[in-house]
Design a protein around this motif. Sequence first.
Motif, PDB file in Angstrom:
ATOM      1  N   GLU A 277      14.048  -2.172  -6.408  1.00  0.00           N
ATOM      2  CA  GLU A 277      14.551  -1.260  -5.257  1.00  0.00           C
ATOM      3  C   GLU A 277      14.284  -2.089  -4.048  1.00  0.00           C
TER       4      GLU A 277
ATOM      5  N   TYR B 253      14.887  -2.691  -0.003  1.00  0.00           N
ATOM      6  CA  TYR B 253      15.261  -1.967   1.282  1.00  0.00           C
ATOM      7  C   TYR B 253      15.211  -3.045   2.473  1.00  0.00           C
TER       8      TYR B 253
ATOM      9  N   HIS C 181      20.084  -0.720   5.076  1.00  0.00           N
ATOM     10  CA  HIS C 181      20.691  -0.490   3.624  1.00  0.00           C
ATOM     11  C   HIS C 181      19.772  -0.652   2.715  1.00  0.00           C
ATOM     12  N   TRP C 182      20.084  -0.049   1.523  1.00  0.00           N
ATOM     13  CA  TRP C 182      19.094  -0.081   0.201  1.00  0.00           C
ATOM     14  C   TRP C 182      20.159  -0.571  -0.901  1.00  0.00           C
ATOM     15  N   PHE C 183      19.450  -1.196  -1.787  1.00  0.00           N
ATOM     16  CA  PHE C 183      20.115  -1.370  -3.237  1.00  0.00           C
ATOM     17  C   PHE C 183      19.007  -1.175  -4.318  1.00  0.00           C
TER      18      PHE C 183
ATOM     19  N   MET D  57      19.053  -2.513  -8.058  1.00  0.00           N
ATOM     20  CA  MET D  57      19.631  -3.636  -8.687  1.00  0.00           C
ATOM     21  C   MET D  57      18.727  -3.833 -10.030  1.00  0.00           C
TER      22      MET D  57
ATOM     23  N   VAL E 107      24.257  -4.488  -9.031  1.00  0.00           N
ATOM     24  CA  VAL E 107      23.988  -3.628  -8.195  1.00  0.00           C
ATOM     25  C   VAL E 107      24.165  -2.173  -9.039  1.00  0.00           C
TER      26      VAL E 107
ATOM     27  N   SER F 260      23.709   1.860  -4.214  1.00  0.00           N
ATOM     28  CA  SER F 260      23.352   1.545  -2.651  1.00  0.00           C
ATOM     29  C   SER F 260      23.632   2.654  -1.788  1.00  0.00           C
TER      30      SER F 260
ATOM     31  N   TRP G 255      22.464   4.018   2.417  1.00  0.00           N
ATOM     32  CA  TRP G 255      21.774   3.807   3.687  1.00  0.00           C
ATOM     33  C   TRP G 255      20.583   4.944   3.952  1.00  0.00           C
TER      34      TRP G 255
END
Length: 223
Positions: free
Chosen positions: A142, A144, A149-151, A153, A160, A163, A165
């Motif tokens: 996780e 940040y 923006h956050w992903f 993966m 990904v 995803s 914000w």
Amino acid sequence: SDVCSSDLGAVASSDSIEDLMRAAADEQALQYYARRGELPYATMEMIDWAIMFGTSAMLTVMNGDNLEPEVFGPDRIRAEPAIARPEDSRFLAVSRVTTKGQLRLKFPDKQDVIDQAPPPLQQLNWWSGYQRMAPDRIEVLEVYLRSGHWFLMCGSGGAVLASGWTPQRCMPLEIHKYTAVPFDFWGVGLVEQALPGQYAYSASWNQILTNAHLMSNPKILIP
């Protein structure tokens, strides 16, 4: 108003009556969410991790109307390589371990990526060493970014899963260190500082016990 989350207080952006009343309401809301989300208990857990191993992290998210803080130890924290201070890293991340079945239910359109993901690395148990995990486990990262923006993966290729914000592009993950070390991302815990003396004390007692065992059980040479 400008909300200050460090002391759970709010400071008005101006001296107008409206901003003062808004700041007072924001402060009451912060206190309410902190008590409802059991933030004091999470804070104590974060302090325990920092004292033991030097570094800890707290992830604070809003799930509906509930404030949900999560605490992670240093083995779950990820940051940009060769960075001494957490605030200098362009991203902060936490590693989670879950089952592939749970991940398939949550992301049914990513089943191929989930099935091809390699098993997670052996997890380190601080007292008994590395332990092999079950084959159906999968590691999820996780991430940040400072940009907001956050992903989410998984897998060695960093596929990904989701995803988005963060609200107002904030950084919900905070890193805390017990004793900061210059040019080093990881702090030094209270336990780590006492380890050399403990090792010397244990070695001396082991030698005494070994000598006592040999004297009470002498070796007999048999031709």
